[in-house]
Enzyme design. Structure first.
Site, PDB file in Angstrom:
ATOM      1  N   ASP A 214      20.421  16.022  47.599  1.00  0.00           N
ATOM      2  CA  ASP A 214      20.469  15.748  49.003  1.00  0.00           C
ATOM      3  C   ASP A 214      19.505  14.649  49.423  1.00  0.00           C
ATOM      4  O   ASP A 214      18.490  14.448  48.768  1.00  0.00           O
ATOM      5  CB  ASP A 214      20.211  17.092  49.494  1.00  0.00           C
ATOM      6  CG  ASP A 214      21.295  17.841  49.566  1.00  0.00           C
ATOM      7  OD1 ASP A 214      22.209  17.910  48.833  1.00  0.00           O
ATOM      8  OD2 ASP A 214      21.340  18.943  50.464  1.00  0.00           O
TER       9      ASP A 214
ATOM     10  N   HIS B  78      16.477  17.185  45.461  1.00  0.00           N
ATOM     11  CA  HIS B  78      16.622  16.057  46.613  1.00  0.00           C
ATOM     12  C   HIS B  78      16.170  14.829  45.878  1.00  0.00           C
ATOM     13  O   HIS B  78      15.142  14.978  45.212  1.00  0.00           O
ATOM     14  CB  HIS B  78      15.759  16.754  47.521  1.00  0.00           C
ATOM     15  CG  HIS B  78      15.793  17.687  48.525  1.00  0.00           C
ATOM     16  ND1 HIS B  78      16.008  19.018  48.068  1.00  0.00           N
ATOM     17  CD2 HIS B  78      16.664  17.548  49.796  1.00  0.00           C
ATOM     18  CE1 HIS B  78      16.499  19.584  49.180  1.00  0.00           C
ATOM     19  NE2 HIS B  78      17.011  19.179  50.015  1.00  0.00           N
TER      20      HIS B  78
END
Length: 273
Positions: A87, A233
């Site tokens: 992400d 992430h």
């Protein structure tokens, strides 16, 4: 558990969940009670407040299906498969190194990209696709108040990211992940209109907060099983004591151990049945 529902990609009819439908019924009942017997207002107000608290709690639980369809695991299919989802990118420093690491392990991942970041770094998005990975919608601006917005603002935010990412990646996203996983009852009808499927995760490493890559990897691998969706992430990545993004060492460990356990990585798109 994922309920059966239409595959992502085509607009679908929105059907309220029991919680959303029940909350609407409580509101209607409260209005009717006030019209007939105004003195019942404390009970009516209490019911409405309780329904709002239930909806808020459901929206604060990223893996909840109380507000609508939500992929918390991959659909049941033959084979031992997991999904790596990444992400908050693209990031000009971290994402290229993540791509190299995925190549080294011959692994595939799903990148939930922020539209504004993709616009600033289109070549990285193109590289994600060219190297066999998927690009999905993580909103246009990744605002912290995303879950507080009404249907119009949500639609504009998601539509902007659909347009941005579709133009750069060459194909529109099929999945959506809310910023921080937080949402409200207005999100599911908007996603239905775009044919987008909400996707959360089975387990996460908290690699935006933890500077210990080994700890991040342990969180992701503890009990990992086929159909799990793992969250990491490339944007907003925490750094270790030497300044290195923890996602790199953590992902390297996760991919190595997953291969040792016979778990194969797929994109969310590859898991559509």
């Amino acid at each position: 558990m994922n309920a059966r529902h239409p595959a992502p990609g085509q607009p679908r009819r929105w059907r309220p969940t029991p919680l959303v439908g029940g909350a609407a019924a409580v509101h209607a009942g409260a209005l009717a009670a006030l019209a007939v017997a105004p003195a019942t207002w404390p009970w009516a107000a209490g019911g409405v407040i309780a329904s709002h608290l239930a909806l808020t709690a459901a929206g604060l639980w990223p893996r909840s299906t109380l507000l609508g369809h939500n992929w918390t695991t991959l659909p049941e299919q033959p084979g031992a498969r997991i999904a790596i989802t990444i992400d908050d990118g693209p990031d000009p420093d971290v994402t290229p190194r993540v791509l190299d690491l995925l190549d080294a392990h011959r692994a595939r991942a799903t990148f939930f990209c922020i539209g504004e970041r993709a616009r600033r770094h289109p070549r990285i998005v193109e590289a994600i696709v060219a190297r066999g990975h998927a690009v999905e919608n993580h909103s246009q601006r990744h605002r912290h108040h995303f879950s507080l917005q009404g249907p119009g603002a949500l639609r504009r935010e998601i539509d902007a990211a659909q347009t941005t990412l579709g133009e750069i990646a060459g194909t529109p996203p099929l999945f959506f992940r809310a910023p921080a996983g937080l949402r409200n009852p207005f999100l599911e009808p908007v996603l239905c209109g775009f044919g987008l499927q909400l996707a959360s995760w089975t387990r996460r490493g908290f690699d935006t907060r933890t500077g210990d890559a080994a700890l991040v990897a342990r969180r992701l691998l503890d009990g990992v099983a086929p159909r799990d969706i793992l969250l990491l992430h490339d944007g907003h990545a925490a750094r270790d004591a030497n300044g290195a993004p923890v996602v790199l060492a953590a992902l390297d460990t996760v991919l190595r151990v997953a291969a040792e356990r016979g778990l194969h990585t797929v994109t969310l798109r590859e898991a559509i049945v």
